[in-house]
Structures are given as structure tokens and as C-alpha cells.
Design an enzyme around this catalytic site. Structure first.
Site, PDB file in Angstrom:
ATOM      1  CB  SER A 221      -0.652  38.103 -39.757  1.00  0.00           C
ATOM      2  OG  SER A 221      -1.254  36.869 -39.535  1.00  0.00           O
TER       3      SER A 221
ATOM      4  CB  THR B  78      -3.255  32.888 -43.930  1.00  0.00           C
ATOM      5  OG1 THR B  78      -2.506  31.975 -43.121  1.00  0.00           O
ATOM      6  CG2 THR B  78      -2.724  32.906 -45.343  1.00  0.00           C
ATOM      7  CG  ASP B  79      -1.949  32.546 -38.463  1.00  0.00           C
ATOM      8  OD1 ASP B  79      -2.442  31.621 -39.147  1.00  0.00           O
ATOM      9  OD2 ASP B  79      -0.881  32.424 -37.833  1.00  0.00           O
TER      10      ASP B  79
ATOM     11  CB  THR C 126       3.177  31.605 -44.573  1.00  0.00           C
ATOM     12  OG1 THR C 126       2.866  31.336 -43.203  1.00  0.00           O
ATOM     13  CG2 THR C 126       3.814  30.384 -45.184  1.00  0.00           C
TER      14      THR C 126
END
Ligand code: ASP
Length: 322
Positions: free
Chosen positions: A48, A79-80, A2
Site C-alpha cells: 500500500s 495496513t500502512d 501484507t
């Protein structure tokens, strides 16, 4: 992830595309040139969820090759799966004193109050700060500094998306980096030596899958998995609890089977493994505090290093007290 994405309009915080380059991201924080000199490299540009071993090894190599050249390294990441990559890097690279800082964002660059630019500014400032030396792989998000080894993403949507039960290491306020403790690295973190030939882009890790336990779980799933995988991690229902029939299948397994947990907090102690599992005649291992996705990486690294069962047990025991 993101942090490198654009949405259709400023109110959209979902359904966006990852397409900004690292140069675009740096352009959004011109003041950073007052903190340090920056060199950058675009290793990849993906959501990710699409991180695979090839990309993981690109990051591994990018960091390994830069250890002698820079005072700090920052990796922007979705971030995942950021916590998985951070765990992998901490487990495979002896970073010495060099700060390695992972950073992401929850809102796309186009959104009102996008968090990416400030997160990136903070991450670079943290990597450039001498107080960050000797702390291993860090994650900087939402003003907080944490150990990449322990951190987990706990919220799929909010800015405050990461949590670390072992505690935050520090905070970033108004251009200042504040640490709460002297430099320290994760206790018992096993460092694996990867055997990568200079001619190949990387190695492929042994296949380990994760099964998520639930009421009425089908025990035959365990046997099916052995046909394709070299190891299994099970997200057990609590501190190692599984239906009796599933435990029975696991006791008969001939590949390493790690009991982890569905819950974010707590741990799986050896005492909760099925009866007979603490002997050397079976392949069951307690994950301790390690969550399923980090247990998976740890088991893959053990298998890649051809560790014997007793060594694998010891690695898990050292890392989290088993
Ligand atoms: N799906 C995104 C990713 O992990 C989410 C994020 O970066 O926040 O790449």
C-alpha cells in the site's frame, strides 16, 4: 499489502513479497461460504505504499459501480495506508446503508499464526451482517470494528496496530458481530462529488504536500513548497505550534496551509493559529482532530472541487469542529 503476501519461511514477519491473489485469500477461509455468497475482483496487488491516484480511483469506481448489486463490500488493503483510502472513500461515496469494510493483516500468509485469514473472515462476516448497515466505511482488524474515517495506524509491527480515539464501534467474537451503538456515520463528514468522465480512468488530484515540523525548522522550506504544490499541510509540534519564523512565512502564503499535528491525540484549534490567521486575508486553516495524511486528502478534495478559501475553512470546521 501484507494480507496478500508470502515470506521465505514461517518465522519471517518482515521483508516479504505481495503476490497472493484474492482467490488465494478466499481459499484460505472455505467456511465463509456458509455466511454469504461472494463475488470478487482483483483491482490491483500492491504494497500500500505504492497506492497512487490511479489505484485510488479504481477502488472508488469499483465500489461506486457495485453499490446497487451487493449487500456489502470488502476491500483488502495494506495496513500502512489503509486509513487514507478508507477516509477517501468515506469522503467521496454516498454509500447509503451499504457496509463497506476495509481489512488487512500484519503478518504474511506464510507466518505462524497469520492474522490475515481470520481478519478476512471477520470482515466478510461484518459486511454481510445486517447490523452493519448505515454505518458507512468500516475497518475490521484484530477483532475490532472501527470507523474508517477516524482510524489511524499506530503501531508499525504488532497485531494490535490500529487505534481509534473516537472509540471502537464493535467487536467480533465467535462468529458474532457485536455493535456498541446504533448505526451512526461520522458527524460533519463532507461528501465530495468527483467529476470523473466515463472515458478516463480517473482524475488527478491537486498536489498537496506534508511538512513535518521540528526544532530549528527551516522557514524557507515553506516557500520552496509553493513552487510545486497547490496546498500544504504542516504537522505542527503540538496544538498548532511552529517557530515564529515559520509562522511568519505561513501568514504570507498564497496557497491553503493546514496546521495539523505530529501527535496522535488531541487537536489543533483555531485559537492556536498565528495571530491574524483567523481573518480572511490569509490562507491558514486549523485541521482540528484530523491528522496530516487525512488533512492532505481533505484539502486535495476541496481544491479539486475549486472550493473558495471560506468554503475550505468551513469543510475543516464542520468535519472536526475546527
Ligand atoms: N507494507 C504493508 C502495506 O501496507 C504493510 C501491511 O499491509 O501490513 O502494504
Amino acid at each position: 499489502g501484507t494480507i496478500a503476501s508470502k515470506a521465505d519461511n514461517s518465522s519471517h514477519t518482515a521483508g516479504y513479497q505481495v503476490d497472493l491473489t484474492i482467490q488465494d485469500l478466499l481459499n484460505s477461509i472455505p467456511d465463509i461460504s456458509r455466511i454469504c455468497e461472494i463475488e470478487y475482483e482483483q483491482l490491483c496487488n500492491v504494497d500500500s505504499k505504492d497506492m497512487d491516484e490511479e489505484l485510488l480511483f479504481k477502488i472508488y469506481k469499483g465500489i461506486s459501480d457495485s453499490l446497487q448489486t451487493f449487500d456489502g463490500i470488502v476491500i483488502t488493503h495494506g495496513t500502512d495506508t489503509l486509513a487514507e483510502t478508507a477516509f477517501f472513500i468515506e469522503s467521496t461515496i454516498d454509500t447509503g446503508d451499504l457496509p463497506i469494510v476495509f481489512v488487512g493483516s500484519m503478518r504474511p500468509s506464510t507466518s505462524v499464526s497469520a492474522d490475515g485469514p481470520m481478519n478476512l473472515f471477520q470482515a466478510i462476516s461484518i459486511a454481510a451482517n445486517s447490523k452493519s448497515r448505515g454505518r458507512g466505511v468500516l475497518v475490521s482488524l484484530n477483532d475490532q470494528i472501527s470507523a474508517g474515517y477516524y482510524i489511524t495506524k499506530t503501531n508499525a509491527n504488532s497485531l494490535d496496530s490500529f487505534n481509534v480515539r473516537q472509540g471502537y464501534l464493535g467487536n467480533f467474537v465467535n462468529n458474532e458481530v457485536h455493535y456498541y451503538y446504533p448505526p451512526v456515520k461520522p458527524l460533519g463528514c463532507h461528501k465530495f462529488k468527483l467529476k470523473i468522465s466515463p472515458h478516463s480512468p480517473g482524475i488527478s488530484l491537486p498536489r498537496v504536500c506534508i511538512l513535518y515540523a521540528h526544532q530549528t525548522m527551516d522557514p524557507s522550506l515553506i516557500e520552496l513548497v509553493t513552487e510545486k504544490y497547490e496546498g500544504i499541510v504542516i504537522a505542527t509540534m503540538g496544538a498548532g505550534s511552529l517557530p515564529n519564523a515559520v509562522n511568519q512565512c505561513c501568514l504570507n502564503m498564497k496557497i491553503p496551509t493546514v496546521y495539523s499535528k505530529r501527535t496522535m491525540d488531541g487537536m489543533v484549534p483555531i485559537a492556536n493559529l498565528p495571530k491574524g490567521a483567523d481573518t480572511n486575508s490569509n490562507f491558514i486553516i486549523a485541521s482540528g482532530y484530523l491528522n496530516p495524511e487525512k488533512s492532505r486528502i481533505l484539502l486535495q478534495l476541496c481544491l479539486a472541487g475549486n472550493y473558495a478559501m471560506e468554503e475550505i475553512r468551513l469543510v475543516f470546521l464542520c468535519v472536526y469542529g475546527g
